[in-house]
Design an enzyme around this catalytic site. Structure first.
Site: not given
Ligand SMILES: [Zn+2]
Length: 325
Positions: A79, A110
């Site tokens: 991630d 994000e």
């Molecule tokens: Zn992510």
């Protein structure tokens, strides 16, 4: 992964990506998001119709990358830095086959409020994009739906007093605990496609000292949305019943994404940049690794999943370009 890029600190990793992609012959733009934050926007021709994207920031804390035979460990493994690597390899392999109708979009922030995506949505190339393949850890399945997220702050007010004389005061914390208990018992509306609406009472604060009746208190909540926002806020206001004040900090709605034949498809519970990239064509979501390992101290990605995702991204881009006009 060796360059730390916790949200707010993405400048160095953005410069690295720019230099790397330029060295491969991509045209690269840095799109300013704040004083020291830039989205990276790269392309091979002037009007790419299919874009690969994900985010450059990570959650804290930074964790040095390490590896063994099967896995890569460390912050961003799944991630989403492993995804950035897989997408670049896929794009480069497509390019070798003469396919240059591709762009790469890497955002900042994000993991906080998708500020980078909101700025990216104003870029003129968005209008030319027909399909946006966003990457988040979906176990290499094609996510055809993702839940939204509603961020809230609930505040209560009371009256300070000496705690030996509680009848002189009014405890904001007692009120907040009562309301929180009622919120925990709410039966939120669910959705057949997106699934269950869930609520996390995530932070608690308030009070002044052990011997003072607390005059204020607050609770931060995040609701995983499967419906529009309005029915959720109505249900909450009904439960709060005037005893506290609810502030909406931000929200993103649940999103349906494109279904493509030949892929495993599923609905995921987490949210992504996609709700904020509405101008970038029709969204798709796929990436290696598991969301259950993301944000943990043991974050990792299987090397075989990374390799598999390269093939999946290539396959998707080709299918979409065949559809595009
Ligand atoms: Zn992510």
């Amino acid at each position: 992964m060796k360059i730390p890029s916790v949200s707010g600190d993405e400048e160095a990793v953005g410069f690295y990506l720019r230099d790397y992609l330029e060295s491969l012959g991509w045209a690269v733009e840095l799109q300013k998001v704040s004083e020291n934050q830039n989205n990276v926007i790269a392309y091979l021709n002037d009007t790419p119709r299919v874009w690969l994207s994900t985010h450059m920031d990570t959650v804290p804390p930074f964790i040095e990358p390490t590896e063994d035979e099967k896995k890569i460990y460390g912050r961003g493994a799944c991630d989403a830095k492993g995804i950035i690597a897989a997408q670049i390899i896929a794009a480069e392999e497509l390019r070798k086959q003469g396919i240059e109708d591709i762009g790469l979009l890497y955002t900042v922030e994000e993991e906080r409020a998708s500020t980078g995506a909101k700025v990216a949505d104003t870029h003129p190339l968005a209008a030319k994009c027909e399909y946006l393949i966003n990457g988040e850890p979906t176990d290499n399945d094609l996510a055809i739906g993702s839940k939204g997220a509603l961020r809230l702050m609930l505040r209560t007010k009371g009256k300070a007093a000496h705690s030996a004389y509680p009848e002189q005061g009014d405890s904001a914390i007692a009120k907040l605990l009562d309301i929180s208990e009622d919120v925990r018992n709410i039966d939120f509306p669910n959705d057949d496609f997106f699934g269950e609406t869930t609520c996390n009472i995530a932070t608690l604060g308030g009070g002044l000292a052990l011997n003072v009746i607390p005059p204020n208190a607050e609770a931060g909540m995040l609701i995983r949305l499967t419906t529009p926002v309005e029915p959720i806020l109505e249900t909450l206001e009904k439960a709060i019943n005037g005893r506290g004040e609810l502030e909406v900090l931000s929200y993103s709605l649940p999103v349906r994404m494109l279904e493509v034949e030949g892929f495993n498809q599923k609905v995921v519970r987490f949210t992504t940049d996609i709700p904020h990239l509405g101008n970038w064509g029709r969204p798709l979501l796929l990436g290696p690794g598991s969301i259950l390992d993301a944000h943990t101290k043991n974050e990792f990605v299987l090397k075989k999943d990374l390799e598999e995702s390269v093939g999946l991204y290539k396959n998707l881009v080709k299918k979409l370009l065949a559809n595009a006009n």
